[in-house]
Design a protein around this motif. Structure first.
Motif, PDB file in Angstrom:
ATOM      1  N   GLU B  48       0.848  -1.110   0.020  1.00 45.87           N
ATOM      2  CA  GLU B  48      -0.146   0.114   0.093  1.00 45.87           C
ATOM      3  C   GLU B  48       1.021   1.268  -0.028  1.00 45.87           C
ATOM      4  O   GLU B  48       0.643   2.239  -0.783  1.00 45.87           O
ATOM      5  N   LEU B  49       1.928   1.085   0.823  1.00 43.56           N
ATOM      6  CA  LEU B  49       2.897   2.475   0.949  1.00 43.56           C
ATOM      7  C   LEU B  49       3.406   2.565  -0.463  1.00 43.56           C
ATOM      8  O   LEU B  49       3.807   3.880  -0.984  1.00 43.56           O
ATOM      9  N   ALA B  50       3.977   1.482  -0.928  1.00 48.87           N
ATOM     10  CA  ALA B  50       4.914   1.749  -2.207  1.00 48.87           C
ATOM     11  C   ALA B  50       3.892   2.184  -3.166  1.00 48.87           C
ATOM     12  O   ALA B  50       4.239   2.963  -4.186  1.00 48.87           O
ATOM     13  N   GLY B  51       2.553   1.870  -3.245  1.00 49.42           N
ATOM     14  CA  GLY B  51       1.785   2.257  -4.150  1.00 49.42           C
ATOM     15  C   GLY B  51       1.576   3.726  -4.286  1.00 49.42           C
ATOM     16  O   GLY B  51       1.042   4.450  -5.277  1.00 49.42           O
ATOM     17  N   LEU B  52       2.159   4.607  -3.271  1.00 52.22           N
ATOM     18  CA  LEU B  52       2.069   6.035  -3.470  1.00 52.22           C
ATOM     19  C   LEU B  52       2.638   6.491  -4.489  1.00 52.22           C
ATOM     20  O   LEU B  52       2.287   7.765  -5.032  1.00 52.22           O
ATOM     21  N   GLY B  53       3.719   5.681  -4.991  1.00 54.00           N
ATOM     22  CA  GLY B  53       4.353   6.260  -6.145  1.00 54.00           C
ATOM     23  C   GLY B  53       3.669   6.327  -7.241  1.00 54.00           C
ATOM     24  O   GLY B  53       3.941   7.274  -8.148  1.00 54.00           O
ATOM     25  N   LYS B  54       2.461   5.704  -7.296  1.00 50.51           N
ATOM     26  CA  LYS B  54       1.510   5.965  -8.568  1.00 50.51           C
ATOM     27  C   LYS B  54       1.351   7.279  -8.736  1.00 50.51           C
ATOM     28  O   LYS B  54       0.894   7.942  -9.600  1.00 50.51           O
ATOM     29  N   TYR B  55       1.006   7.880  -7.555  1.00 52.66           N
ATOM     30  CA  TYR B  55       0.623   9.314  -7.688  1.00 52.66           C
ATOM     31  C   TYR B  55       1.723  10.172  -7.428  1.00 52.66           C
ATOM     32  O   TYR B  55       1.448  11.634  -7.425  1.00 52.66           O
ATOM     33  N   GLY B  56       2.845   9.977  -7.508  1.00 56.43           N
ATOM     34  CA  GLY B  56       4.156  10.929  -7.698  1.00 56.43           C
ATOM     35  C   GLY B  56       4.983  10.922  -6.396  1.00 56.43           C
ATOM     36  O   GLY B  56       6.061  11.775  -6.610  1.00 56.43           O
ATOM     37  N   ALA B  57       4.728  10.103  -5.374  1.00 58.07           N
ATOM     38  CA  ALA B  57       5.662  10.186  -4.387  1.00 58.07           C
ATOM     39  C   ALA B  57       6.887   9.343  -4.765  1.00 58.07           C
ATOM     40  O   ALA B  57       6.827   8.219  -5.248  1.00 58.07           O
ATOM     41  N   GLU B  58       8.211  10.053  -4.319  1.00 55.58           N
ATOM     42  CA  GLU B  58       9.194   9.264  -4.819  1.00 55.58           C
ATOM     43  C   GLU B  58       9.794   8.341  -3.557  1.00 55.58           C
ATOM     44  O   GLU B  58      10.229   7.224  -3.769  1.00 55.58           O
TER      45      GLU B  58
END
Ligand SMILES: Cc1cc2nc3c(=O)[nH]c(=O)nc-3n(C[C@H](O)[C@H](O)[C@H](O)COP(=O)(O)OP(=O)(O)OC[C@H]3O[C@@H](n4cnc5c(N)ncnc54)[C@H](O)[C@@H]3O)c2cc1C
Ligand SMILES: Nc1ncnc2c1ncn2[C@@H]1O[C@H](COP(=O)(O)O)[C@@H](O)[C@H]1O
Lengths: 245, 325
Positions: B48-58
């Motif tokens: 779930e955390l790594a999935g935040l990358g989808k929205y642009g978090a590095e």
């Protein structure tokens, strides 16, 4: 029990909002100002909690002399005394800083605000006061009960609620449900004139925000009416024209 | 000026409003060619955390500490402020959710940052300024607020910024700052979450009923309509005051403010205090038997008719449309 209620002076709920000087100033001409409706709830609950001489309710406002009718109204509703910090309320940070300074010198068991002022709708003052005083805060509460040294509040969360308990003092912002606003009676109005209203000068503080200008929302176009016997047409419009379903 | 976004979860899952905040924070980082770090507090799994990358978090700072499992604004503010210092963030973004509203001002005080609450669009950075637009006067106007401090906190109004997916995964890093015992005196006694329903502030479509519906026994058709559209239910203040519906559904100046794509008002007159909470909806549909009801003046589409006749017809028409789609 000593309770402090923070009150703001806001345009009446039904006011038509207009701006002047190239949309940089709120146009207060002809506007009726009132005690912020959420602050009325905070005040009502504070009066209930101290009912029968069990403590006192101080109201505090950061404002210029023109806010005094609103302060007197709070006294008429039942506050014990009032403080006005003589300054224009620049923003939530400025207001919170002034109030926190006052509370440091004059401690209270409970500090209440409204959940938001209906003009700037910030929901900021309560949490900022708490942070400045290193106290717990709950910004939007629907219920408040005190038992001994502990306070229990109910706060709203998306699609539900949470019940929290903590030791006093805290800062809380009241919303609908906490209490029914009280209407001043004749005796209250008479006695309000004699109750103490202390005016103190503000302390210097850096500010971090400025309102540059205001905009009014673009008016919606003319409503498209669909005949009651042709409801299917609404579904087509929502799908094809508005593209929302 | 690196950007930090606080990503709120509900029972370990991120919601749409969180993805909006991350997408918005990404766009702010891009305005300045800088990095975006997310911070998550609580029990959220790595996928779930790594999935935040989808929205642009590095990168995602993951704070997983038993004492911080549930939201306590005082402690969470301390953690977010620490994270901001760690990554050198000057702009901190969060969602203007119920929790976000208790958190943003505290972070602002800790970082001596101006706080723009309830932003509705990206900051205007022209002329070297940092100006955020927010709704004011209970929905009757917008204020353009310049943040003049070096650090800035922005809480984003739900439903005002579109989720943008860029498609990568984020690196997840544990972050364990110390938490003062005095920040943890709040005890959470009970959390009630109705998971079966669409959450009102986040909903894309809201179906709302007023006093014109006569009584709680008539909400069956309103619920059916909402169910068909995947909509959240709402109501006017007198409806919840009379106990026909729970207070959590009350929208307006004294209730919840919503800004869905579609707001359908049934048997609601459109009093100014009601409009204060719904006027920023993108499309408004009004069903009212009185052609002079004030709500029609701010509606996009309207049907003048009896709700008890119109709503069942609308349900039938939507079923038909769904069957043919
Ligand atoms: C300080 C303050 C704060 C307030 N805050 C809020 C708030 O947050 N939210 C809020 O909603 N209100 C709020 N109010 C109350 C607000 O002023 C109105 O009284 C309220 O919104 C009216 O609710 P309503 O439209 O459901 O009822 P009504 O005004 O009674 O309207 C009912 C409507 O239903 C229509 N109708 C009747 N029968 C039918 C039928 N069979 N089919 C179709 N239509 C029908 C009628 O034509 C009418 O327009 C506040 C008031 C104050 C003073
Ligand atoms: N000028 C002021 N003086 C005293 N209290 C205020 C003032 N402005 C706001 N408040 C309090 O802070 C609450 C929230 O305001 P806001 O953060 O502006 O939405 C209000 O309901 C008041 O209780």
């Amino acid at each position: 029990m000593k309770i402090l209620v923070c009150i703001s002076n806001v345009p009446d709920t039904t006011t038509k909002i207009t701006f002047s000087e190239n949309n940089t100033q709120f146009n207060a001409t002809g506007v009726q100002f009132i005690l912020n409706p959420y602050d009325e709830i905070a005040l009502a609950r504070a009066i209930e909690l101290t009912d029968g001489g069990n403590g006192s309710v101080t109201v505090i406002n950061v404002g210029e002399v023109n806010t005094e009718p609103t302060i007197r109204k709070a006294l008429a509703i039942g506050a014990t005394d009032a403080v006005r910090i003589n300054a224009k309320a620049h923003d939530a940070w400025f207001v919170a800083y002034q109030i926190a300074k006052y509370v440091k010198a004059n401690p209270f068991d409970l500090i209440l605000t409204g959940r938001e002022s209906i003009d700037y709708n910030g929901t900021k003052v309560a949490a900022m006061i708490a942070e400045l005083l290193d106290l717990p805060s709950v910004s939007i509460i629907k219920k408040l009960d005190i038992e001994g040294i502990n306070i229990t509040v109910e706060r709203e969360i998306e699609g539900g609620k949470e019940v929290l308990t903590m030791p006093l003092p805290i800062v809380a912002g009241t919303a609908e449900g906490v209490a029914e606003p009280k209407i001043p009676n004749m005796r209250g109005i008479m006695s309000a004139r004699a109750k103490p209203l202390t005016v103190i000068e503000p302390v210097e503080v850096k500010t971090f925000s400025e309102v540059v200008s205001y905009e009014t929302p673009a008016p919606r176009g003319q409503v498209k009416l669909v005949p009651a016997d042709d409801v299917g047409k609404l579904v087509v419009l929502l799908h094809e024209e508005a593209r929302v379903i | 000026m690196p950007v930090l976004v606080y990503t709120e979860n509900a029972e370990g899952k991120f919601k749409k409003s969180t993805f909006e905040a991350v997408s918005y924070a990404r766009a702010i980082a891009d305005q300045n060619n800088t990095t975006l770090t997310a911070i998550s507090i609580g029990d959220v799994n790595t996928t779930e955390l790594a999935g935040l990358g989808k929205y642009g978090a590095e990168k995602v700072l993951n704070v997983s500490n038993g004492k911080l499992k549930n939201f306590i604004n005082q402690a969470y503010a301390a953690v977010v402020a620490e994270a901001a210092k760690k990554v050198g963030a000057e702009v901190i973004v969060l969602s203007n959710s119920f929790s976000g509203r208790g958190l943003a001002p505290r972070i602002g005080v800790k970082l001596e940052a101006g706080v723009a609450d309830g932003a509705v669009s990206l900051p205007d950075r022209s002329l070297g300024k940092f100006i955020v637009k927010k709704s004011a006067f209970s929905g009757k106007a917008f204020a353009l607020v310049e943040l003049t401090s070096a650090n800035k906190v922005i809480s984003l109004s739900p439903n005002s910024y579109k989720v943008v997916e860029t498609g990568s995964t984020a690196a997840v890093e544990d972050f364990n700052p110390d938490v003062k015992a005095s920040d943890l005196t709040t005890i959470i006694k009970e959390i009630v979450r109705s998971t079966d329903k669409v959450s009102l502030p986040d909903a894309d479509i809201v179906v709302s009923g007023g006093r014109g519906l006569k009584g709680p026994e008539n909400w069956g058709m309103v619920e059916e309509l909402a169910g068909l559209l995947g909509a959240a239910l709402a109501c006017s203040k007198p409806v919840s005051d009379s106990g026909w519906r729970p207070h959590s559904e009350h929208v307006g100046q004294t209730g919840i403010a919503v800004s869905p794509n579609l707001y359908i008002a049934i048997g609601i007159s459109g009093a100014i205090q009601h409009l204060a909470g719904v006027s920023s909806s993108k499309v408004i549909v009004v069903i009212n038997k009185d052609a002079d009801a004030p709500f029609f003046k701010v509606a996009d589409y309207g049907i003048v008719g009896d709700a008890f006749d119109v709503v069942p017809k609308l349900i039938a028409a939507i079923k038909e449309y769904k069957a043919s789609a």
